[in-house]
Design a protein around this motif. Structure first.
Motif, short mmCIF file in Angstrom:
data_model
loop_
_atom_site.label_atom_id
_atom_site.label_comp_id
_atom_site.label_asym_id
_atom_site.label_seq_id
_atom_site.Cartn_x
_atom_site.Cartn_y
_atom_site.Cartn_z
N GLN A 68 0.83 -1.20 0.00
CA GLN A 68 0.00 0.00 0.00
C GLN A 68 0.87 1.26 0.00
O GLN A 68 0.60 2.22 -0.72
N GLU A 69 1.90 1.22 0.83
CA GLU A 69 2.81 2.36 0.92
C GLU A 69 3.50 2.62 -0.42
O GLU A 69 3.60 3.77 -0.88
N LYS A 70 3.96 1.55 -1.06
CA LYS A 70 4.63 1.69 -2.36
C LYS A 70 3.70 2.31 -3.39
O LYS A 70 4.10 3.21 -4.14
N LYS A 71 2.46 1.84 -3.42
CA LYS A 71 1.49 2.36 -4.39
C LYS A 71 1.22 3.85 -4.15
O LYS A 71 1.21 4.66 -5.09
N LEU A 72 1.04 4.22 -2.88
CA LEU A 72 0.72 5.61 -2.57
C LEU A 72 1.89 6.53 -2.87
O LEU A 72 1.70 7.65 -3.36
N MET A 73 3.10 6.08 -2.58
CA MET A 73 4.26 6.91 -2.90
C MET A 73 4.39 7.09 -4.41
O MET A 73 4.72 8.19 -4.89
N ASN A 74 4.11 6.03 -5.18
CA ASN A 74 4.10 6.16 -6.64
C ASN A 74 3.08 7.18 -7.09
O ASN A 74 3.34 8.00 -7.97
N ASN A 75 1.89 7.13 -6.48
CA ASN A 75 0.84 8.08 -6.84
C ASN A 75 1.24 9.51 -6.48
O ASN A 75 1.03 10.45 -7.27
N LEU A 76 1.80 9.70 -5.27
CA LEU A 76 2.17 11.04 -4.84
C LEU A 76 3.22 11.65 -5.76
O LEU A 76 3.19 12.86 -6.05
N ARG A 77 4.11 10.83 -6.25
CA ARG A 77 5.19 11.34 -7.11
C ARG A 77 4.69 11.74 -8.49
O ARG A 77 5.43 12.39 -9.25
N GLN A 78 3.47 11.38 -8.82
CA GLN A 78 2.90 11.77 -10.11
C GLN A 78 2.43 13.22 -10.11
O GLN A 78 2.32 13.86 -11.15
N TYR A 79 2.14 13.73 -8.90
CA TYR A 79 1.65 15.10 -8.81
C TYR A 79 2.79 16.08 -9.06
O TYR A 79 3.85 15.99 -8.45
N GLN A 80 2.57 17.04 -9.93
CA GLN A 80 3.58 18.05 -10.22
C GLN A 80 3.45 19.26 -9.30
O GLN A 80 4.41 20.00 -9.10
N VAL A 81 2.26 19.45 -8.73
CA VAL A 81 1.99 20.61 -7.88
C VAL A 81 2.08 20.18 -6.41
O VAL A 81 1.34 19.28 -5.99
N PRO A 82 2.96 20.78 -5.61
CA PRO A 82 3.12 20.37 -4.21
C PRO A 82 1.83 20.41 -3.41
O PRO A 82 1.59 19.54 -2.57
N LEU A 83 0.96 21.41 -3.67
CA LEU A 83 -0.28 21.49 -2.92
C LEU A 83 -1.18 20.29 -3.18
O LEU A 83 -1.94 19.86 -2.31
N GLN A 84 -1.10 19.71 -4.39
CA GLN A 84 -1.87 18.51 -4.68
C GLN A 84 -1.36 17.33 -3.84
O GLN A 84 -2.14 16.50 -3.37
N ARG A 85 -0.05 17.26 -3.66
CA ARG A 85 0.51 16.22 -2.79
C ARG A 85 0.02 16.41 -1.36
O ARG A 85 -0.32 15.45 -0.67
N TYR A 86 0.01 17.64 -0.93
CA TYR A 86 -0.47 17.95 0.43
C TYR A 86 -1.91 17.49 0.61
O TYR A 86 -2.27 16.82 1.58
N GLN A 87 -2.77 17.82 -0.36
CA GLN A 87 -4.17 17.44 -0.27
C GLN A 87 -4.34 15.93 -0.30
O GLN A 87 -5.17 15.38 0.43
N ALA A 88 -3.54 15.25 -1.12
CA ALA A 88 -3.62 13.79 -1.19
C ALA A 88 -3.23 13.17 0.14
O ALA A 88 -3.86 12.20 0.61
N LEU A 89 -2.21 13.73 0.79
CA LEU A 89 -1.80 13.20 2.09
C LEU A 89 -2.85 13.48 3.16
O LEU A 89 -3.09 12.64 4.05
N MET A 90 -3.45 14.65 3.12
CA MET A 90 -4.50 14.95 4.11
C MET A 90 -5.72 14.04 3.90
O MET A 90 -6.36 13.62 4.87
N ASP A 91 -6.03 13.74 2.65
CA ASP A 91 -7.11 12.78 2.36
C ASP A 91 -6.78 11.42 2.96
O ASP A 91 -7.64 10.73 3.53
N LEU A 92 -5.52 11.01 2.82
CA LEU A 92 -5.10 9.73 3.39
C LEU A 92 -5.22 9.75 4.91
O LEU A 92 -5.69 8.78 5.52
N GLN A 93 -4.82 10.84 5.53
CA GLN A 93 -4.91 10.94 6.99
C GLN A 93 -6.35 10.80 7.47
O GLN A 93 -6.62 10.23 8.51
N GLU A 94 -7.28 11.29 6.67
CA GLU A 94 -8.68 11.24 7.07
C GLU A 94 -9.29 9.85 6.93
O GLU A 94 -10.34 9.58 7.51
#
Length: 513
Positions: A68-94
């Motif tokens: 799961q961690e590997k998949k999510l890190m792959n997904n996060l690295r696809q985002y070019q905009v840092p704020l999108q990474r932030y939002q994706a991580l906050m979604d995961l936290q929720e």
């Protein structure tokens, strides 16, 4: 966000006002929180799916936390905009808190710039636009007289560390009003842009001051102690100086409190003076004279003493007035230049060149956050000093190549100190914060820097070792607290480092029966 969450043994929600979803009642909130804390996604085993009525509610595949961690890190690295990474991580936290923290623990150097500075600065500025679900607690002037009731709405009862802000001085970005920290005290905002923003989520009024402000904060501090007990650690975060010093002075003798912004602002000067005094046995009054401060009006000198704010007065030394930083550097001839004003671009080419002309290896610490407010960039510091500067910054900078040599800038980040500091306070049952505990934390961090680090121009250890660093800091802070007689958890553990490690939160999935 803060990183105490990574350091406790049980669910972080049990110890810290973590930003989880809140609803309108304890019952629904507790249910939401339980889902977040216990969710494993596709990692539920066949037996767990049968035992907990999940059969058919999930796809048939079972995958472990590592995949799961590997998949999510792959997904996060696809985002070019840092704020999108932030939002994706906050979604995961929720939705899956253990996986969220597993990502942070295993990829802390890569993800720290996303969940902390510099990206969190943009998130704070745009919080109304990206707001999806309430996180943490919001206590506004509307709740005056009802704060204890509000605290009781939080589903977790055992809270040991709280970060609270009134939003008046977020990072180096100024008044951002009602944004997101574990507890936000909303007394209004003087930010006209926010007041006119249709998506702003806070009170649409000018900031309350004076008695109204003091009464609300006093009610909050009394309610915190009444609801969570004497030993709850309260960190005042991003308060403006005119309130921060007063709050720390007022509650420092009655509550377990600290403020890293001022105990690492003018507090930097005081701690340096204390450490020099400790190492040289010189009187503190004398070691303070080795440290000079510059504010918006120039060098702080005796002739300005009557007009200075009280916390600057002890740093007013005998010298003729100097109107700007460059002239102050030329006059004082410092060996170390530390920026913590929150004003960007103040370490100009002329300033850095002046430091380089005075020192073989000038130490340049551009500590203000986020990156836009940094006093200078790593590239500027190395280039303007002809590759001789020892540089560290509050926000991260990429390695710099100069004259065929690669320089790796260090990050002088409070995340090095305060997770371990908080853990040391909590695990020892400390009842008051003492300056000697902050010194102990700083000295321990310094001891973690290896000769190899120094040879690379680093004065901080690699952040990837943060959990080991934090355990050492926690042990030193606890040891100092025991020495000062400020602890309540007795007897003292024989091995404080091992005890600190045993108290740290490990975000691996549990097995459910």
């Amino acid at each position: 966000m803060r990183f105490y969450d990574l350091l406790f043994r049980q669910d972080p929600s049990s110890y810290y006002m973590v930003s989880f979803s809140t609803a309108t009642s304890n019952k629904s909130t507790s249910s939401d929180l339980a889902v977040v804390v216990h969710n494993k996604g596709l990692a539920f085993t066949e037996k767990e799916r049968d035992a907990h009525y999940l059969r058919g509610l999930l796809p048939p595949v079972c995958i472990g936390q590592e995949l799961q961690e590997k998949k999510l890190m792959n997904n996060l690295r696809q985002y070019q905009v840092p704020l999108q990474r932030y939002q994706a991580l906050m979604d995961l936290q929720e939705r899956n808190v253990r996986l969220f923290y597993k990502l942070l623990v295993d990829n802390v150097e890569e993800l720290l710039p996303v969940v902390y500075t510099p990206t969190v600065g943009e998130a704070c500025q745009k919080y109304g636009c990206i707001f999806r679900r309430p996180q943490g607690l919001y206590i506004s002037l509307k709740e005056k007289g009802k704060i204890l009731e509000v605290l009781k709405n939080w589903p977790q009862r055992t809270i040991q560390v709280i970060v609270v802000t009134d939003g008046e001085r977020i990072l180096g970005l100024g008044d951002l009003g009602c944004q997101c920290l574990p507890i936000t005290i909303d007394v209004g905002t003087n930010n006209e842009q926010l007041l006119k923003d249709e998506f702003y989520i806070g009170l649409r009024q000018k900031r309350a001051t004076g008695q109204v402000y003091s009464e609300l904060l006093h009610e909050f501090m009394c309610a915190i102690k009444q609801n969570y007990g004497e030993k709850v650690l309260v960190q005042f975060e991003d308060f403006a100086n005119h309130n921060a010093f007063e709050l720390l002075a007022k509650y420092g003798t009655t509550h377990l409190v600290f403020n890293d912004d001022i105990q690492a602002g003018t507090g930097i000067a005081e701690l340096i003076a204390l450490e020099i005094s400790k190492q040289t046995q010189a009187p503190l009054e004398e070691t303070r004279k080795k440290i000079w401060l510059v504010d918006s009006k120039g060098l702080i000198v005796n002739s300005r003493k009557e007009s200075l704010q009280h916390f600057k007065q002890r740093w007013a030394h005998e010298h003729e007035p100097v109107g700007n930083l460059l002239d102050a550097v030329k006059a004082i001839k410092p060996t170390i230049l530390i920026g913590s004003s929150g004003v960007g671009k103040t370490f100009t080419k002329d300033v850095v060149e002046a430091m380089a002309s005075l020192n073989e290896k000038p130490v340049i610490l551009a500590l203000s956050n986020p990156t836009s407010q940094s006093e200078c960039t790593a590239e500027e510091a190395y280039t303007w000093s002809q590759g001789r500067a020892i540089f560290a910054s509050g926000s991260p900078f990429d390695p710099v190549k100069y004259n065929d040599k690669v320089f790796v800038p260090g990050q002088a980040n409070n995340a090095y100190i305060f997770p371990g500091f908080g853990l040391g306070v909590v695990m020892s049952g400390t009842i008051r914060v003492h300056d000697d505990m902050l010194l102990a934390a700083s000295e321990t961090l310094a001891r973690q820097v290896t000769r190899e680090n120094f040879e690379k121009g680093l004065i901080y250890p690699p952040f990837k070792n943060i959990r080991k660093i934090s355990a050492q800091i926690a042990a030193s802070v606890a040891a100092k607290a025991y020495e000062l007689g400020l602890t309540t958890h007795l007897p003292r553990p024989a091995d404080l480092v091992k005890y600190a490690e045993s108290c740290m939160y490990t975000p691996v999935y549990r097995i459910y029966r």
